[in-house]
Design a protein around this motif. Structure first.
Motif, PDB file in Angstrom:
ATOM      1  N   UNK A 758      12.217  16.835  62.502  1.00  9.62           N
ATOM      2  CA  UNK A 758      11.920  15.599  63.235  1.00  9.62           C
ATOM      3  C   UNK A 758      11.983  15.817  64.742  1.00  9.62           C
ATOM      4  N   UNK A 759      12.861  16.746  65.145  1.00  6.97           N
ATOM      5  CA  UNK A 759      12.967  17.050  66.582  1.00  6.97           C
ATOM      6  C   UNK A 759      11.619  17.510  67.114  1.00  6.97           C
ATOM      7  N   UNK A 760      10.945  18.370  66.337  1.00  8.95           N
ATOM      8  CA  UNK A 760       9.615  18.868  66.718  1.00  8.95           C
ATOM      9  C   UNK A 760       8.638  17.701  66.813  1.00  8.95           C
ATOM     10  N   UNK A 761       8.683  16.841  65.793  1.00  4.24           N
ATOM     11  CA  UNK A 761       7.743  15.726  65.718  1.00  4.24           C
ATOM     12  C   UNK A 761       7.952  14.762  66.881  1.00  4.24           C
ATOM     13  N   UNK A 762       9.211  14.497  67.210  1.00  2.00           N
ATOM     14  CA  UNK A 762       9.513  13.580  68.325  1.00  2.00           C
ATOM     15  C   UNK A 762       8.953  14.144  69.633  1.00  2.00           C
ATOM     16  N   UNK A 763       9.108  15.450  69.827  1.00  2.00           N
ATOM     17  CA  UNK A 763       8.526  16.094  71.022  1.00  2.00           C
ATOM     18  C   UNK A 763       7.023  15.852  71.064  1.00  2.00           C
ATOM     19  N   UNK A 764       6.396  16.029  69.909  1.00  2.00           N
ATOM     20  CA  UNK A 764       4.937  15.860  69.839  1.00  2.00           C
ATOM     21  C   UNK A 764       4.550  14.429  70.186  1.00  2.00           C
ATOM     22  N   UNK A 795      20.584   1.094  55.090  1.00  2.00           N
ATOM     23  CA  UNK A 795      21.509   1.846  55.947  1.00  2.00           C
ATOM     24  C   UNK A 795      20.896   3.195  56.328  1.00  2.00           C
ATOM     25  N   UNK A 796      20.218   3.807  55.340  1.00  2.00           N
ATOM     26  CA  UNK A 796      19.561   5.094  55.599  1.00  2.00           C
ATOM     27  C   UNK A 796      18.497   4.975  56.671  1.00  2.00           C
ATOM     28  N   UNK A 797      17.757   3.850  56.637  1.00  2.00           N
ATOM     29  CA  UNK A 797      16.697   3.635  57.636  1.00  2.00           C
ATOM     30  C   UNK A 797      17.302   3.450  59.017  1.00  2.00           C
ATOM     31  N   UNK A 798      18.415   2.721  59.058  1.00  2.70           N
ATOM     32  CA  UNK A 798      19.101   2.514  60.341  1.00  2.70           C
ATOM     33  C   UNK A 798      19.588   3.854  60.891  1.00  2.70           C
ATOM     34  N   UNK A 799      20.131   4.678  59.980  1.00  2.00           N
ATOM     35  CA  UNK A 799      20.634   5.988  60.383  1.00  2.00           C
ATOM     36  C   UNK A 799      19.483   6.859  60.878  1.00  2.00           C
ATOM     37  N   UNK A 800      18.346   6.797  60.162  1.00  4.05           N
ATOM     38  CA  UNK A 800      17.165   7.577  60.564  1.00  4.05           C
ATOM     39  C   UNK A 800      16.706   7.160  61.956  1.00  4.05           C
ATOM     40  N   UNK A 801      16.690   5.831  62.198  1.00  6.93           N
ATOM     41  CA  UNK A 801      16.254   5.341  63.502  1.00  6.93           C
ATOM     42  C   UNK A 801      17.218   5.791  64.598  1.00  6.93           C
ATOM     43  N   UNK A 802      18.516   5.761  64.278  1.00  9.64           N
ATOM     44  CA  UNK A 802      19.512   6.232  65.251  1.00  9.64           C
ATOM     45  C   UNK A 802      19.282   7.705  65.591  1.00  9.64           C
ATOM     46  N   UNK A 803      19.029   8.497  64.519  1.00  8.83           N
ATOM     47  CA  UNK A 803      18.769   9.921  64.739  1.00  8.83           C
ATOM     48  C   UNK A 803      17.503  10.122  65.564  1.00  8.83           C
ATOM     49  N   UNK A 804      16.479   9.319  65.255  1.00  7.70           N
ATOM     50  CA  UNK A 804      15.211   9.418  65.986  1.00  7.70           C
ATOM     51  C   UNK A 804      15.411   9.049  67.463  1.00  7.70           C
ATOM     52  N   UNK A 805      16.222   8.016  67.706  1.00  4.73           N
ATOM     53  CA  UNK A 805      16.518   7.612  69.089  1.00  4.73           C
ATOM     54  C   UNK A 805      17.249   8.737  69.833  1.00  4.73           C
ATOM     55  N   UNK A 806      18.194   9.339  69.108  1.00  4.86           N
ATOM     56  CA  UNK A 806      18.971  10.445  69.685  1.00  4.86           C
ATOM     57  C   UNK A 806      18.037  11.607  70.054  1.00  4.86           C
ATOM     58  N   UNK A 821      13.973   6.014  76.103  1.00  4.38           N
ATOM     59  CA  UNK A 821      15.318   5.966  75.531  1.00  4.38           C
ATOM     60  C   UNK A 821      15.294   5.885  74.002  1.00  4.38           C
ATOM     61  N   UNK A 822      14.275   5.196  73.455  1.00  6.07           N
ATOM     62  CA  UNK A 822      14.226   4.951  72.012  1.00  6.07           C
ATOM     63  C   UNK A 822      12.950   5.519  71.408  1.00  6.07           C
ATOM     64  N   UNK A 823      13.035   5.764  70.114  1.00  2.00           N
ATOM     65  CA  UNK A 823      11.864   6.278  69.392  1.00  2.00           C
ATOM     66  C   UNK A 823      10.699   5.296  69.512  1.00  2.00           C
TER      67      UNK A 823
END
Length: 1604
Positions: A758-764, A795-806, A821-823
């Motif tokens: 996901x880190x790669x994808x977020x960069x893209x 809860x998993x979706x919230x966690x995913x969004x938090x990770x994506x924001x991070x 700041x956010x995804x």
């Protein structure tokens, strides 16, 4: 079954079961005769097909492109109300691998409900209820059996659709047609080709320990076949029994259609004689497997008495044939067949008393059967027990099958029996022959690739390295950048030459011949299958080993080796296309006339046609991690030509970890055929086209949907082995950049791995947001089986969004875009709607597990959602051609550096140019409107308190307040209008506006800034005009008094002369007049107009401007008198030791010369201020303080904008110099104005006129004509001339703006540089580089003169304005005549009043005209009309005679200045090469230039050698080289981090590597001249530069400025 040992007793073959009274109907036992036709069709089959809506496909077969097309039925679940919709509904569900596809309902059920079903919802019964309808059959004759639907579709489909149908049916664990009947011809066909694509994987008992498996094409597998047939009528449902035979007790599956399925008991119309086949394949677990060996199961529908050919075929090809019957006599004679070895089993149902042990014994003897070959289901035997008996019998056959035969081998039997084989078609055989001529000789895939594909091997990988190194310069070291890049370019050319030297191999010749033939579809299919067969054996084991080793990250070296083996062992059609692409690209380096090049020019079009036919195109070569850009671009360009104008596309891409089912997901969703296998199979990225139906185009707003399948991204652990993390980053950025919707595929078991991916994808995504694309994204979570997954995973979706924001924050920090700041800042993503939970693919354990219906249904919902999202998309690449451009520019940007992503392609550039062009139009409309408004306001002010005044207000200050209020309203109106225009511009669907969304705020600020500047200018002009008018008030009063006294004196003189009653000569009259004149003037009281000391006023304004700068600034100001300033040209002298040293060193060191820089900025500001002073002086007006305020504003603005570090001493001395010069000029202007408006002097000028009027009145001459001429010449003519000159400036600017070079700053730069290279004049280049603003002004002036060199060009404007004035004057005369005034004075004043808002009529001239005016009003009006017409012709001739340059000096709006201000921009220059900023809008915060140049052109030279530098800053910013300058405090700083020093500059790497060729060519051509001019040695010109031509330089300009 318990056996009773009685010799030759057949009693024990009876399996008892209870009697089933319901089993009286049987689909298997119905008549094989067809119903009588009454529809008048040619054949029975055509009548059936018409009812099914398939008649059009009977001859013109259903093609793959037809079934793949996207239409409104794609996203609707309702099959409609007609039976004709049912086949397509079945097909749609089958393509989605939905196991409910055969559950035909919808149209059939809606049209054929029984009365009892229709009345089921009636609430209350009535006494008259008819109970008879409860016994009605729900099945009617016009319903279709699912087998009829399947048969009809196979009959109406081409070979490729048949293959797809068979493959999908096999995945659903449906039986597939083995022998397809045609009820018209009474012939059947062996469906060998249709089954060719089915590949099965299973585990044999001997592989159980090793967990290995066997994977092969099922038609090539030599397996025993067990056939099941029916003889006569049979009360047992053979097909249902078979389903039970093949199903585990815990999971029943309908492999065969049977009577107890929905519509399974409908009469079969065309499917009798259909023989189906399925396979039972073991899992390798004896507790789970029904049979331990693989077996094929065939099932013939219909009575063998009617289908003897099919029965004979089965007997010849089967290890055993099970014959189901109710009654054997007299049909049993059909059973024996001497010519085959099939083991015959009789399967009976004890339905009548005639079936006794004795009868069976007799038959067994007759048929030579033992009791083991007979199975009887008695009334007491249940189905479970009966199936167990059957399984035992089948198992006994499999223990020693005797005959094993592949489906391919069955074709020989088919031919012997007169059964046609689908593969026998000429196209299929030709394709096969062609393919085998290539594949037959392949023994070792690796050696074959090395020998036959030399262009894509090490050479292509070396080229890939060179291409990336050319951008990234990682191995540059201490070498000169441009020399290094030149060497790389030469190496690239050498590699291309090496490629060209290989020529075309025989294999490639055959391949190109194959894809050029009419049977290319069959050829490519055979190629793919043959190549898969070759590599399957080796790949199968390697993939399993790879997966196994990947579980343990300790086996890193082993994994790397296996991955390489996988790559080496893979051989597919993509390798042939890849070689073709390399051949094509290498050929482009050959001369255009070279035959080797010419013979390959047709290849892109050929490949484009294949894309249209449904074949894929490899975008990214996964082995080399590169794109053959020219090849892909030319293929897409040809594709665009083939489909234009229907070329709009939308793009869907899937990304995810390897082996997470991405390709399967796309195949299921869109029915496409991406390669599917275990392990890391897809390499790189492939694209397919799906056509959108005509009726659905309006919803999707596109003609095609492009689907891109990508290689699975590796986990970080695996990526470290081969540095593939870089490849994954590149791939992700590319496909995200290309797609409109990106599907992120997450397998739940790989979720931890996915976090890293996901880190790669977020960069893209972040990079694409910077480009202007805010993406739409769909997360797909695979292998989630729980129905409540969506709720449970909140809860998993919230966690995913938090990770994506991070991750977004981390990526933003790395990309230096920390405002994200956010995804959701970089993507359109809703956690609730942007996640899809898909259950596992298989419903059970493969190989016998069917596809999970939950998987198909969820993927279908995902597909509907994605299509709806696509419908709302603003596509980045609106058409195929633009898609090609995106690939080019994205890949070029990606090649620059892994994470420092700099992007600008032709679409973004085009969108920016459009925005700039639109903004420039709005800006000019606004300016033009305000110029006109101010001109009108100044006219009204000039006419204030005169006969031409339009206002009733008498107080000038009050009038100024009113005008300022009107101005503010006008400014607000226009500001609002332009802001609204900008808003609408960004709302439009066309023009890729979202790509420049990031510039919206800058242009909004520019609009507000424009309003502020214009307001300041307008108010200053109003104030100056009012104040000057006020200053003339006293003078005008005195002048009016003088005139009045003279007029009275003249009247007295006339009376005196007339009293003499003698004729006086003109001489006597002149003498009398002169005496009177002298006496009257002697009575005037002396008047001396006070002359202003302009120096004092300017000093005061300068002091006000400087005082906020502090006490030191004021001290500096007081040191020198303003009268002593501005006498000589401004020269800056170095301040301090450091500046002196820098100045001296700058001649031979690459250090910035602050002295020279300050002198340049001083010269530039002085020039701008001198122009401003000149404009004021030309107007011959009085001095006003706003003039010097304007000049000081220009100085402050320019100093604030400059990059040069200026101190207070420099600022004060520059302002003193400019103000001193301005004050001197304004003093003279003021004195000239005072002298010109002196009342006594003005009176003296009119003496001759007064004398002439005196003589006319005395002699009582008719004054009408003379006075009309006087009024025209003195009052109207100057006013009209003034009006024309006030208007001409705007017209000239308007005309010039129609020329492309003035549309935007970028166009201006392009035009100047193109013009320069055409002139071949070194001095012009020198002037352009060192005096850019002066050069630009001169160039603009030359363009204006060039445009208006012919008389007609300007005459048109002059005539138009002249005519408008004449029309207005004539109208005013007519209106005044109609008002019937009592005096000529009132008549003339009425005319003036009517013209007061357009023409400035001199009150002095009017007063003078009215003196001694005795003209008749009517006669005066008559002559006035004539004089006006003469004036028109006079002025026309006058305008023609005045040279254009002279006219320019008279214009109020100076076109050259307006155009200069429009195109010069912010004035900022690149901190390294001094090239001007190209950004649009005044208030932009980021500066950029399209074309940077070698630093040597800016006088930089090497320290030791004194040679001019060839480095270009667009290359330096990606190198490891360092720079030092004043801004870095002379400390060394990396070019890569230049933004830390110059944060407002965006120096983009040379995207094409050819953009700077223009300046490279110029430095090469004028190397000697530049060296001499700069007192340096000639630059070392890199080898590549030496070969550059003028044409290449011109072409590079187009690339740099994105000119099409």
């Amino acid at each position: 079954m318990e056996e009773i040992m009685i010799e030759d007793s057949f009693v024990d073959f009876y399996c008892e079961e209870e009697e089933d009274p319901a089993s009286t109907t049987c689909a298997d036992c119905e008549s094989d005769n067809h119903e009588t036709r009454t529809d008048g069709k040619e054949t029975y089959l055509e009548g059936i097909l018409e009812n099914l809506g398939l008649e059009q496909y009977h001859r013109e077969k259903l093609s793959f492109s037809k079934i793949l097309g996207i239409d409104e039925k794609t996203i609707t679940d309702d099959p409609g109300e007609y039976k004709s919709n049912v086949p397509m509904y079945f097909l749609k569900k089958l393509m989605m691998i939905n196991v409910t596809a055969r559950n035909i309902k919808g149209a059939l059920s809606a049209a054929n409900l029984s009365p009892s079903e229709l009345d089921v919802n009636n609430a209350a019964d009535t006494p008259e209820d008819n109970f008879d309808d409860l016994f009605d059959s729900p099945i009617t004759d016009d319903m279709f059996n699912p087998l009829d639907i399947i048969t009809a579709l196979f009959l109406c489909s081409d070979g490729f659709v048949q293959q797809e149908l068979a493959l999908k049916m096999s995945m659903c664990q449906f039986s597939v047609p083995l022998l397809l009947p045609n009820c018209d011809t009474k012939q059947c066909t062996l469906m060998l080709w249709a089954m060719r694509d089915i590949v099965k994987k299973y585990r044999l008992p001997d592989l159980s320990e090793s967990k290995g498996f066997k994977e092969e094409r099922i038609v090539l597998s030599e397996l025993p076949m067990i056939s099941f047939v029916r003889l006569g009528k049979c009360s047992l449902s053979k097909s249902e029994i078979l389903n039970k035979l093949l199903s585990n007790s815990e999971q029943y599956h309908d492999t065969f259609v049977h009577r107890n399925m929905e519509y399974g008991d409908s009469p079969r119309k065309i499917s009798d004689g259909l023989t189906e086949i399925t396979w039972y394949l073991p899992y390798g677990n004896k507790n789970m497997d029904i049979f331990s060996e693989p077996v094929a199961i065939a099932n013939l529908h219909g009575d063998i008495a009617s289908y003897e050919t099919q029965y004979s075929f089965l007997c010849h090809t089967s290890a055993a044939v099970f014959v189901f019957f109710d009654q054997l006599e007299p049909e049993c004679k059909l059973i024996p067949n001497k010519s085959h070895n099939a083991n015959i089993f009789l399967v009976g149902n004890q339905m009548n008393e005639s079936l006794t042990p004795d009868v069976l014994k007799k038959i067994a003897k007759k048929l030579n059967l033992t009791k083991n070959n007979i199975i009887i289901k008695t009334k007491q035997t249940n189905d479970g027990h009966f199936v167990k008996c059957l399984r035992k019998a089948v198992s006994s056959v499999l223990t020693n099958p005797g005959l094993k035969m592949s489906v391919e081998q069955m074709a020989i039997i088919a031919h012997e029996l007169g059964i046609s084989v689908d593969e026998d078609s000429p196209e299929c055989q030709a394709g096969k022959k062609h393919a085998e001529s290539i594949t037959a000789g392949i023994q070792d895939t690796f050696k074959f690739k090395e020998k036959q594909f030399p262009l894509q091997g090490q050479i292509w990988k070396e080229l890939t390295f060179l291409e990336k190194e050319e951008f990234r310069l990682r191995k540059l070291g201490s070498e000169n950048i441009e020399n290094y890049k030149s060497d790389i370019k030469i190496k690239k050319e050498e590699q291309r030459k090496k490629q060209s030297s290989y020529g075309m191999s025989e294999v490639m010749r055959r391949f190109i011949s194959g894809i050029s033939s009419k049977e290319r579809g069959y050829f490519l299919k055979w190629m793919r299958m043959n190549l898969d067969n070759l590599s399957q054996i080796k790949l199968c084991g390697l993939r399993e080993l790879y997966k196994e080793k990947c579980k343990d990250s300790e086996n890193k070296q082993e994994i790397k080796e296996i991955d390489q083996q996988l790559s080496n062992s893979t051989l597919g059609t993509e390798h042939f296309f890849r070689e073709m692409g390399q051949m094509y690209e290498a050929s482009l380096y050959l001369p255009e006339t070279d035959p080797s090049r010419q013979q390959l020019q047709h290849l892109p079009r050929l490949c484009a046609q294949l894309l249209l036919d449904g074949f894929f195109l490899e975008l990214v070569d996964g082995d080399a991690s590169n794109i053959p850009l020219r090849w892909v671009s030319d293929v897409l360009s040809q594709l665009n030509d083939l489909v234009s104008p229907k070329n709009k596309i939308l793009v869907v891409t899937v990304l995810g970890v390897q082996s997470t089912g991405k390709s399967t997901l796309l195949n299921t969703m869109f029915g496409v055929q991406f390669a599917v296998s275990s392990g890391r199979c897809t390499r790189g990225a492939f694209m397919l086209l799906i056509k959108v139906s005509e009726d659905f185009k309006k919803d999707l707003n596109c003609d095609f949907v492009v689907i891109i399948d990508t290689e699975g991204l590796k986990s970080p652990e695996l990526a470290q082995l081969d540095n593939s993390h870089e490849h994954d980053n590149e791939l992700a950025t590319l496909v995200v950049g290309l797609s409109d919707v990106t599907i992120i595929n997450i397998a739940m078991e790989n979720s931890t791995e996915m976090k890293d991916i996901l880190q790669i994808v977020v960069h893209a995504f972040l990079r694409m947001k910077e480009v202007g694309k805010k993406h739409k994204c769909q997360f797909v979570h695979q292998n989630v089986s729980d129905v409540s997954a969506h709720e449970k995973n909140l809860r998993g979706r919230k966690l995913l969004l938090e990770q994506l924001n991070e991750m977004t924050q981390a990526a933003a920090k790395m990309e230096k875009k920390e405002e994200n700041k956010n995804f959701t800042d970089v993507m359109e993503y809703n956690p609730d709607t942007g996640n899809c939970y898909i259950p596992g693919l298989w419903n059970g354990n493969p190989p016998m597990a069917p596809v999970n219906v939950g998987y198909s249904e969820t993927v279908y919902e995902l597909k509907k959602n994605i299509i709806q999202v696509l419908g709302k998309c603003q596509s980045t690449s609106n058409n195929i051609k633009e898609f090609g451009e995106w690939i080019n520019s994205l890949w070029t940007a990606i090649k620059h550096e892994n994470f420092i992503f700099s992007f600008r392609n032709s679409l973004v550039a085009d969108a920016y140019m459009r925005l700039c062009t639109e903004y420039n139009k709005w800006e000019w409309e606004f300016k033009k409107e305000m110029y006109t408004w101010v001109t009108d306001a100044e006219t009204k002010i000039s006419n204030f308190a005169t006969a031409a005044a339009k206002t009733e207000i008498s107080d000038l200050r009050e009038y100024m307040t009113l005008l300022k209020s009107e101005a503010a309203s006008e400014l607000t109106k226009w500001e609002t209008m332009i802001l609204e225009n900008l808003k609408k511009y960004f709302e439009q669907p066309e023009g890729h506006v979202y790509l420049v969304e990031g510039y919206r705020e800058e242009f909004t600020n520019s609009i507000k800034s424009l309003r502020r500047q214009t307001e300041s200018s307008v108010f200053n002009q109003l104030t100056a005009a009012i104040d000057i008018k006020q200053g003339l008030k006293e003078l005008n009063k005195i002048r009016a008094t003088y005139t009045e006294k003279i007029e009275k004196s003249v009247h007295v003189l006339i009376d005196e002369c007339r009293k003499k009653k003698v004729n006086m000569t003109d001489r006597e009259l002149d003498e009398s007049f002169n005496n009177m004149w002298a006496e009257t003037l002697h009575t005037f009281s002396p008047f001396a107009q006070q002359t202003l000391n302009v120096f004092t006023s300017v000093s005061l304004q300068l002091q006000k401007n400087i005082s906020p700068k502090g006490g030191h600034a004021c001290e500096l100001l007081s040191e020198k008198s303003l009268q002593d300033c501005g006498l000589e040209p401004f020269t800056y002298t170095p301040k301090g030791h450091r500046e002196n040293i820098q100045h001296k060193l700058s001649g031979f060191l690459p250090v910035k010369d602050a002295v020279k820089a300050k002198q340049e900025i001083a010269d530039s500001i002085t020039s701008a201020c001198n122009d401003c002073v000149g404009d004021k002086i030309v107007r011959k007006t009085n001095y006003h303080d706003t003039y010097i305020q304007e000049i000081l504003h220009i100085i402050d603005e320019r100093l604030n904008k400059t990059d040069v570090d200026t101190d207070i001493e420099f600022e004060v001395s520059l302002k003193q110099h400019i103000c001193g010069f301005a004050a001197r000029e304004f003093q003279k202007m003021h004195e000239d104005f005072i002298e010109e408006n002196d009342p006594y002097r003005r009176l003296q000028k009119n003496k001759e006129k007064f004398c002439a009027d005196f003589k006319d009145v005395f002699n009582k001459r008719d004054q009408c004509q003379k006075k009309a001429e006087e009024f025209t010449d003195q009052c109207l003519k100057p006013a009209v001339e003034d009006f024309v000159y006030r208007s001409l400036g705007l017209d000239i600017v308007d005309k010039m703006l129609t020329r492309e070079e003035f549309s935007t700053r970028i166009s201006f730069q392009y035009s100047i540089l193109l013009n320069l290279i055409s002139k071949r004049d070194f001095k012009s280049f020198q002037s352009y580089i060192f005096s850019y603003e002066d050069f630009a002004k001169l160039w603009i002036s030359d363009r204006i003169k060039e445009s208006f060199s012919s008389e007609s060009a300007l005459c048109e404007f002059e005539d138009r304005h002249l005519q408008s004035c004449i029309d207005r004057i004539n109208a005013a005369i007519e209106k005044a005549k109609a008002e019937k005034t009592d005096s000529l004075k009132t008549f003339v004043e009425n005319i003036c009043k009517e013209l007061g808002d357009k023409l400035v009529i001199s009150q002095e001239a009017l007063d003078s005209f009215m003196v001694l005016n005795k003209a008749d009003q009517d006669q005066f009006a008559h002559w006035l009309n004539k004089c006006v017409m003469e004036m028109k012709e006079d002025l026309r001739h006058k305008f023609k005679d005045i040279p254009f340059e002279t006219k320019l000096t008279h214009l109020r709006v100076k076109p050259q200045n307006e155009l200069f201000n429009r195109v010069i921009g912010c004035g900022k220059q690149c901190p390294f090469c001094r090239v001007p900023c190209d950004a649009g809008g005044e208030a932009h915060t980021q500066h950029f230039a399209s074309l940077h140049r070698p630093n040597g052109l800016g006088t930089y030279r090497w320290t030791v050698s004194k040679k001019l530098c060839t480095n270009i800053c667009s290359s330096l910013v990606i190198s490891d080289i360092r720079f030092r300058c004043g801004e870095t405090n002379d400390q060394s700083h990396p070019y890569k981090e230049y933004r830390k020093i110059f944060p407002d500059w965006d120096i983009r790497p040379d995207g094409s590597l050819e953009a700077s060729d223009y300046w490279k060519y110029i430095l090469k051509k004028y190397n000697k001249n530049f060296a001499k001019a700069y007192n340096a040695k000639r630059a070392d010109i890199p080898t590549c530069w030496k070969r550059m031509t003028k044409e290449q330089a011109k072409e590079s300009l187009k690339k740099a400025f994105y000119i099409k």
